[in-house]
Design a protein around this motif. Structure first.
Motif, mmCIF file in Angstrom:
data_model
loop_
_atom_site.group_PDB
_atom_site.id
_atom_site.type_symbol
_atom_site.label_atom_id
_atom_site.label_comp_id
_atom_site.label_asym_id
_atom_site.label_seq_id
_atom_site.Cartn_x
_atom_site.Cartn_y
_atom_site.Cartn_z
ATOM 1 N N ALA A 41 0.821 -1.213 0.000
ATOM 2 C CA ALA A 41 0.000 0.000 0.000
ATOM 3 C C ALA A 41 0.854 1.261 0.000
ATOM 4 O O ALA A 41 0.421 2.314 -0.480
ATOM 5 N N SER A 42 2.089 1.146 0.516
ATOM 6 C CA SER A 42 3.011 2.288 0.530
ATOM 7 C C SER A 42 3.847 2.391 -0.740
ATOM 8 O O SER A 42 4.741 3.240 -0.829
ATOM 9 N N GLY A 43 3.585 1.499 -1.700
ATOM 10 C CA GLY A 43 4.251 1.600 -2.988
ATOM 11 C C GLY A 43 5.423 0.676 -3.195
ATOM 12 O O GLY A 43 6.092 0.739 -4.235
ATOM 13 N N ALA A 44 5.700 -0.221 -2.243
ATOM 14 C CA ALA A 44 6.827 -1.142 -2.408
ATOM 15 C C ALA A 44 6.543 -2.126 -3.536
ATOM 16 O O ALA A 44 5.439 -2.644 -3.657
ATOM 17 N N ARG A 45 7.568 -2.403 -4.344
ATOM 18 C CA ARG A 45 7.449 -3.373 -5.439
ATOM 19 C C ARG A 45 8.202 -4.661 -5.149
ATOM 20 O O ARG A 45 7.875 -5.705 -5.681
ATOM 21 N N LEU A 46 9.244 -4.565 -4.314
ATOM 22 C CA LEU A 46 10.024 -5.725 -3.889
ATOM 23 C C LEU A 46 9.965 -5.766 -2.367
ATOM 24 O O LEU A 46 10.368 -4.810 -1.694
ATOM 25 N N VAL A 47 9.445 -6.864 -1.822
ATOM 26 C CA VAL A 47 9.156 -6.962 -0.395
ATOM 27 C C VAL A 47 9.795 -8.225 0.152
ATOM 28 O O VAL A 47 9.655 -9.305 -0.442
ATOM 29 N N ALA A 48 10.484 -8.116 1.300
ATOM 30 C CA ALA A 48 11.169 -9.278 1.874
ATOM 31 C C ALA A 48 10.727 -9.522 3.307
ATOM 32 O O ALA A 48 10.778 -8.626 4.157
ATOM 33 N N LEU A 49 10.300 -10.742 3.588
ATOM 34 C CA LEU A 49 10.021 -11.208 4.934
ATOM 35 C C LEU A 49 11.298 -11.768 5.554
ATOM 36 O O LEU A 49 12.238 -12.132 4.844
ATOM 37 N N PRO A 50 11.354 -11.885 6.891
ATOM 38 C CA PRO A 50 12.578 -12.402 7.523
ATOM 39 C C PRO A 50 12.676 -13.922 7.527
ATOM 40 O O PRO A 50 11.692 -14.633 7.284
ATOM 41 N N GLU A 51 13.858 -14.396 7.822
ATOM 42 C CA GLU A 51 14.082 -15.825 8.035
ATOM 43 C C GLU A 51 13.130 -16.342 9.108
ATOM 44 O O GLU A 51 12.845 -15.652 10.091
ATOM 45 N N TYR A 52 12.637 -17.559 8.917
ATOM 46 C CA TYR A 52 11.743 -18.206 9.879
ATOM 47 C C TYR A 52 10.507 -17.361 10.184
ATOM 48 O O TYR A 52 9.974 -17.407 11.290
ATOM 49 N N PHE A 53 10.053 -16.573 9.209
ATOM 50 C CA PHE A 53 8.885 -15.730 9.439
ATOM 51 C C PHE A 53 7.667 -16.557 9.839
ATOM 52 O O PHE A 53 6.799 -16.089 10.582
ATOM 53 N N CYS A 54 7.601 -17.799 9.358
ATOM 54 C CA CYS A 54 6.408 -18.621 9.559
ATOM 55 C C CYS A 54 6.407 -19.383 10.877
ATOM 56 O O CYS A 54 5.347 -19.857 11.317
ATOM 57 N N PHE A 55 7.583 -19.495 11.538
ATOM 58 C CA PHE A 55 7.638 -20.356 12.715
ATOM 59 C C PHE A 55 8.970 -20.199 13.433
ATOM 60 O O PHE A 55 10.024 -20.336 12.831
ATOM 61 N N MET A 56 8.902 -19.936 14.751
ATOM 62 C CA MET A 56 10.076 -19.972 15.617
ATOM 63 C C MET A 56 9.778 -20.975 16.728
ATOM 64 O O MET A 56 9.086 -20.651 17.707
#
Length: 278
Positions: A41-56
């Motif tokens: 929504a802020s205009g980003a075209r390339l977006v990166a989530l962190p390592e282990y974003f789905c589960f720690m």
């Protein structure tokens, strides 16, 4: 060896998403979905989530229970859906993908394009081990190391992938940056101890020596399992200047890949063209 330069593309806004992931996959997916939506929504075209974003998990072995087959599973499906819904290039942090060896998984950093199609998969090459008497980690107990560096192209920009501990191995980034990359990405869950000591200086070094942007997305806070991660997700420009940073907690660090800036740094100080070794 002289550097090979690519044609310059248009400017592109990039975003590093910082999380404090939990023991609950569904909860983490909901948090990640909201962050991806905010960045888009802020205009980003390339977006990166962190390592282990789905589960720690509580233990390294816990990720075996949620591991997915390559290309199929609820975590990968969710990432593909978000990329398509928001029309972004989505770097999905890491997902545990089953390895050929029993009770081993790859720590896989996969990328989906704006159509929801997967365009890249990088398996973490360097596996972290650390023991200072109080904290002990050995990723090789569960993870299978990858073998191959991976670069993909997003809207004319060369983007190189890396995961966490990879950051300490500059030879990987030299490989990724031949020919030169516009953006080098590191998705991470740096421990508080090692992050406080080395995260910022290593990120800035990778940007300066490769004369490109660095997009670093990290875990940043106290987790349900008692672990504390350093955070400081950020975007760094080719001169080593931090353009945006989220120090701790959940948030988005966002900045522009400025092609004029890239061109100026490489022309004024042509270090890539001056390389003689490697």
């Amino acid at each position: 060896m002289g550097a090979t330069f690519v044609l310059y593309a248009d400017d592109m806004k990039i975003a590093a998403l910082q999380m404090v992931s939990t023991l609950e996959v569904d909860r983490n997916l909901a948090a990640a979905a909201a962050l991806v939506a905010d960045a888009a929504a802020s205009g980003a075209r390339l977006v990166a989530l962190p390592e282990y974003f789905c589960f720690m998990g509580q233990r390294d072995e816990d990720k075996l229970a949620i591991a997915e087959a390559d290309g199929a599973g609820p975590i990968q499906d969710a990432l593909a859906t978000w990329a398509q819904r928001h029309g972004v290039w989505l770097i999905g942090g890491t997902v545990p993908i089953r390895a050929e060896t029993p009770r081993r998984v790859y720590n896989a950093c996969c990328v989906w394009g704006p159509t929801g199609e997967r365009v890249a998969r990088y398996d973490k090459i360097h596996l972290f081990a650390f023991d200072n008497g109080r904290e002990r980690y050995d990723e090789a107990c569960v993870l299978q190391a990858g073998q191959t560096p991976v670069v993909f192209e997003a809207e004319g920009h060369r983007v190189g992938l890396s995961v966490c501990y990879d950051l300490r191995f500059p030879e990987l980034y030299r490989t990724l940056a031949t020919p030169a990359c516009d953006v080098l990405v590191n998705v991470a869950a740096f421990t508080y101890t090692t992050g406080q000591a080395h995260w910022d200086v290593l990120l800035r070094a990778r940007a300066i020596e490769n004369q490109c942007y660095v997009l670093a997305s990290a875990q940043g806070g106290r987790h349900d399992n008692g672990r504390r991660t350093w955070g400081h997700s950020q975007v760094i420009d080719p001169w080593g200047q931090v353009q945006a940073c989220v120090e701790e907690g959940v948030g988005v660090a966002q900045a522009e890949v400025d092609e004029t800036r890239l061109r100026a740094v490489r022309q004024q100080l042509p270090a890539l063209a001056h390389r003689r070794l490697g």
